[in-house]
Design a protein around this motif. Structure first.
Motif, PDB file in Angstrom:
ATOM      1  N   LYS A 133      35.145  91.415   8.858  1.00 28.19           N
ATOM      2  CA  LYS A 133      35.583  91.361  10.443  1.00 28.19           C
ATOM      3  C   LYS A 133      35.694  89.691  10.662  1.00 28.19           C
ATOM      4  O   LYS A 133      34.971  88.840  10.564  1.00 28.19           O
ATOM      5  CB  LYS A 133      34.559  91.961  11.388  1.00 28.19           C
ATOM      6  N   LEU A 142      35.565  86.606  13.170  1.00 30.39           N
ATOM      7  CA  LEU A 142      34.987  86.156  14.428  1.00 30.39           C
ATOM      8  C   LEU A 142      36.002  85.692  15.309  1.00 30.39           C
ATOM      9  O   LEU A 142      36.836  84.876  15.002  1.00 30.39           O
ATOM     10  CB  LEU A 142      33.962  85.020  14.052  1.00 30.39           C
ATOM     11  N   THR A 167      23.518  82.136  12.403  1.00 32.25           N
ATOM     12  CA  THR A 167      24.322  83.492  12.555  1.00 32.25           C
ATOM     13  C   THR A 167      25.757  83.364  11.927  1.00 32.25           C
ATOM     14  O   THR A 167      26.187  84.514  11.538  1.00 32.25           O
ATOM     15  CB  THR A 167      24.313  84.003  14.083  1.00 32.25           C
ATOM     16  N   PHE A 168      26.336  82.427  11.789  1.00 33.57           N
ATOM     17  CA  PHE A 168      27.829  82.328  11.115  1.00 33.57           C
ATOM     18  C   PHE A 168      27.582  82.477   9.487  1.00 33.57           C
ATOM     19  O   PHE A 168      28.376  83.334   9.156  1.00 33.57           O
ATOM     20  CB  PHE A 168      28.128  80.602  11.339  1.00 33.57           C
ATOM     21  N   ASP A 181      25.158  84.396   8.503  1.00 34.51           N
ATOM     22  CA  ASP A 181      24.696  85.641   8.463  1.00 34.51           C
ATOM     23  C   ASP A 181      25.977  86.743   8.250  1.00 34.51           C
ATOM     24  O   ASP A 181      26.120  87.791   7.742  1.00 34.51           O
ATOM     25  CB  ASP A 181      23.722  86.126   9.584  1.00 34.51           C
ATOM     26  N   HIS A 182      26.909  86.298   8.825  1.00 37.02           N
ATOM     27  CA  HIS A 182      28.164  87.033   8.987  1.00 37.02           C
ATOM     28  C   HIS A 182      28.822  87.255   7.561  1.00 37.02           C
ATOM     29  O   HIS A 182      29.471  88.227   7.259  1.00 37.02           O
ATOM     30  CB  HIS A 182      29.026  86.494   9.791  1.00 37.02           C
ATOM     31  N   ASP A 219      26.981  87.115   4.809  1.00 36.31           N
ATOM     32  CA  ASP A 219      26.036  87.560   4.109  1.00 36.31           C
ATOM     33  C   ASP A 219      25.592  86.378   2.908  1.00 36.31           C
ATOM     34  O   ASP A 219      25.200  86.428   2.065  1.00 36.31           O
ATOM     35  CB  ASP A 219      26.105  88.994   3.220  1.00 36.31           C
ATOM     36  N   GLN A 242      37.919  80.927  10.116  1.00 39.62           N
ATOM     37  CA  GLN A 242      36.443  80.791   9.693  1.00 39.62           C
ATOM     38  C   GLN A 242      36.250  80.780   8.330  1.00 39.62           C
ATOM     39  O   GLN A 242      35.346  80.194   7.916  1.00 39.62           O
ATOM     40  CB  GLN A 242      35.966  82.120  10.224  1.00 39.62           C
TER      41      GLN A 242
END
Length: 179
Positions: free
Chosen positions: A2, A4, A28-29, A31-32, A34, A115
């Protein structure tokens, strides 16, 4: 994966010339994606878009620090990073990202998501071997370092090496003197 939304740049409404975009990247970036190599991160990304009539030029500048574990002692520390990357976006018949620094998007596109390029620029800024600064200058006090020192082979000084001769050589020397 997905996309961002905050990393999607709509270039259709922009005038020709340079445009700046600033991003603050935290954990958090990653974590998106993994990506679990960082304990935490505090990174600034400055993106400059130079819009021209037939193409778009992106310039990425990454700077900041990431908290990682040392490869020698597994102690966490803040690793400073900085990196730059240039990307050219051209318009063509179909989407093509096979070339590392040229992205081809279809003629009807009005936005581009950056991204993945930010992620790769940051990850490639990390050194291949992560060594805590305290290990290099000898100021880190760690149980792992003490154990490594204890288990490392000891180097003997030159005098001890001369004194410690293999006894078989002594037997061979007797052959020379027994004539």
């Amino acid at each position: 994966m997905k996309q961002l939304k905050e990393f999607t740049i709509q270039f259709v409404g922009l005038k020709e010339g340079k445009h700046h975009f600033d991003y603050k990247i935290d954990q958090t970036f990653f974590d998106h994606f993994d990506y679990e190599e960082f304990n935490s991160s505090n990174i600034n990304v400055d993106v400059t878009l130079n819009k021209k009539s037939t193409l778009l030029e992106f310039h990425f500048e990454v700077s900041g620090d990431v908290n990682v574990n040392c490869d020698v002692t597994n102690e966490p520390y803040d690793q400073q990073i900085s990196n730059t990357f240039d990307l050219v976006v051209k318009f063509g018949e179909e989407y093509n990202d096979e070339n590392i620094d040229i992205l081809i998007v279809p003629h009807g596109e009005y936005e581009v998501n950056i991204q993945q390029y930010i992620y790769e620029t940051i990850v490639l800024a990390i050194p291949s071997k992560l060594v805590h600064p305290g290990v290099e200058d000898g100021t880190l006090d760690s149980e792992i370092l003490k154990k490594l020192e204890e288990l490392s082979p000891k180097l003997k000084d030159k005098k001890e090496k001369e004194d410690e001769i293999d006894p078989r050589w002594n037997t061979l020397k007797k052959l020379l003197t027994d004539k």
